[in-house]
Design an enzyme around this catalytic site. Structure first.
Site, PDB file in Angstrom:
ATOM      1  CG  ASP A   1      -2.048  -0.898   1.210  1.00 16.74           C
ATOM      2  OD1 ASP A   1      -2.352  -1.436   0.128  1.00 16.74           O
ATOM      3  OD2 ASP A   1      -2.689  -1.088   2.261  1.00 16.74           O
TER       4      ASP A   1
ATOM      5  NE  ARG B   1      -4.539  -1.498  -4.355  1.00 21.49           N
ATOM      6  CZ  ARG B   1      -4.185  -1.790  -3.089  1.00 21.49           C
ATOM      7  NH1 ARG B   1      -3.746  -0.841  -2.276  1.00 21.49           N
ATOM      8  NH2 ARG B   1      -4.245  -3.029  -2.661  1.00 21.49           N
TER       9      ARG B   1
ATOM     10  N   GLY C   1      -5.412   8.703  -3.993  1.00 18.10           N
ATOM     11  CA  GLY C   1      -4.582   9.125  -2.853  1.00 18.10           C
ATOM     12  C   GLY C   1      -5.457   9.585  -1.710  1.00 18.10           C
TER      13      GLY C   1
ATOM     14  CB  THR D   1     -11.440   4.638  -8.781  1.00 16.56           C
ATOM     15  OG1 THR D   1     -12.224   5.822  -8.609  1.00 16.56           O
ATOM     16  CG2 THR D   1     -11.810   3.973 -10.099  1.00 16.56           C
TER      17      THR D   1
ATOM     18  NE  ARG E   1      -5.880   6.037   5.249  1.00 19.68           N
ATOM     19  CZ  ARG E   1      -5.192   5.448   6.235  1.00 19.68           C
ATOM     20  NH1 ARG E   1      -4.654   6.183   7.192  1.00 19.68           N
ATOM     21  NH2 ARG E   1      -5.042   4.148   6.259  1.00 19.68           N
ATOM     22  NE  ARG E   2     -11.299   4.538   2.736  1.00 19.92           N
ATOM     23  CZ  ARG E   2      -9.968   4.384   2.834  1.00 19.92           C
ATOM     24  NH1 ARG E   2      -9.470   3.470   3.612  1.00 19.92           N
ATOM     25  NH2 ARG E   2      -9.131   5.141   2.162  1.00 19.92           N
TER      26      ARG E   2
END
Ligand SMILES: Cc1cc2nc3c(=O)[nH]c(=O)nc-3n(C[C@H](O)[C@H](O)[C@H](O)COP(=O)(O)OP(=O)(O)OC[C@H]3O[C@@H](n4cnc5c(N)ncnc54)[C@H](O)[C@@H]3O)c2cc1C
Length: 304
Positions: A129, A181, A185, A223, A285-286
């Site tokens: 990641d 991937r 960001g 995405t 972050r989500r």
């Protein structure tokens, strides 16, 4: 709003409060498969049954001791053995700061090698990641060390379309025929390093995706952006790029409708399934990506 939520993601006091709350934990389950590997493996089996491939992420980042990093390494090694034993269609994703990148580069390197070795023995792919920009070069250096110098071909990277540098990094990965991937960001970056405007991030995403689809090695387009996904479907049709040459990736619990639609349309879709006790920064972050998720959480807390 996005900046405040990303600030909260790094606030340790808030983290303690939220993670201790009895209410927050069940709500986090919308985006996190559970706190144990067993729960994550069960979620993987269910997703496989629905036609999705999976990548499992043991949550955690920025560990501060060798001991913690070694525990993360061991968890990944066990996880890979469990994936194989259960014959799951699944690979793994990991963050180098969870393997000790902040502690010592050498430890992180040794931990990563142990994971790649186990994974290679079972033909399992390992994705590094990409974290905040302080780690971009270090991550790519360690990738180079493993992929180029030590010959582990079962490792790949993540590039972020918001970073100006990613155009060059995409070219290099194409040259190496390394698996990429591509995502937009998720971190807070300064305008000296990253496009501040969403329109530019999206434009950059399409340009990089185009190059990877035409010349890359099985790129993963990560995405949930319907416009970009529609554009990709048209692009691959026009250029006769068959579905075995790329995959879409989406996060667990996000746009499940779209995941199913793409699977029905014959695309490879891989779901990124996070698990573990350290779910707070991931969840924040989500929230930052889609503040409406915050409303979902608040409503769920109210009705419990
Ligand atoms: C599989 C995968 C792996 C990733 N790995 C990394 C990584 O290694 N490093 C990194 O920096 N980032 C990573 N990300 C996160 C990524 O960088 C973005 O922050 C995130 O995907 C949101 O951008 P988007 O492309 O979905 O488009 P956006 O333009 O942010 O969103 C487009 C639309 O998608 C939907 N959507 C987006 N996010 C959410 C959400 N959280 N909940 C509900 N709906 C949503 C909304 O409908 C929104 O309008 C990853 C993302 C995915 C899918």
């Amino acid at each position: 709003m996005r900046n405040s939520i990303l600030w909260a993601a790094n606030n340790s006091g808030l983290r303690r409060q939220v993670t201790r709350s009895r209410l927050a934990r069940p709500v986090a389950r919308r985006f996190v498969a559970g706190e144990t590997a067993e729960q994550a493996l069960e979620a993987t089996a269910q997703l496989n049954a629905q036609g999705a491939h999976v990548t499992l992420d043991y949550l955690g980042e920025n560990v501060t001791s060798e001991l913690e990093a070694a525990a993360v390494r061991d968890t990944y090694v066990r996880l890979i053995n469990d994936i194989v034993a259960r014959k799951l269609d699944c690979n793994v994703s990991l963050k180098l700061t969870a393997l000790g990148l902040d502690v010592a580069y050498q430890h992180c390197h040794a931990n990563l090698r142990a994971i790649l070795e186990t994974a290679a023995a079972h033909d399992i792919f390992v994705r590094l990641d990409m974290e905040g920009s302080d780690y971009t070069q270090l991550t790519l250096d360690l990738f180079d060390q493993m992929y180029v110098a030590e010959g582990y071909k079962n490792v790949g990277v993540v590039l972020q379309s918001y970073l100006y540098r990613s155009a060059n990094d995409v070219d290099r990965m194409i040259e190496l025929q390394a698996r990429v991937r591509l995502c937009k960001g998720a971190y807070k970056e300064p305008p000296t390093l990253a496009y501040p405007e969403k329109a530019d991030v999206d434009r950059s995403y399409r340009e990089l995706a185009q190059r990877l689809l035409l010349h890359g090695n099985y790129p993963a387009l990560a995405t949930h952006d319907s416009a970009i996904i529609d554009w990709t479907q048209q692009f691959v049709r026009e250029h006769k790029i068959t579905p075995d040459r790329y995959e879409f990736q989406m996060l667990y619990g996000v746009r499940r409708d779209l995941q199913q639609q793409l699977i029905f349309a014959g695309h490879h879709v891989r779901v990124y399934v996070p698990f573990g006790e350290a779910w707070y920064p991931y969840l924040m972050r989500r929230m930052a990506e889609r503040p409406a998720n915050l409303l979902f959480i608040l409503k769920a807390l109210r009705y419990r």
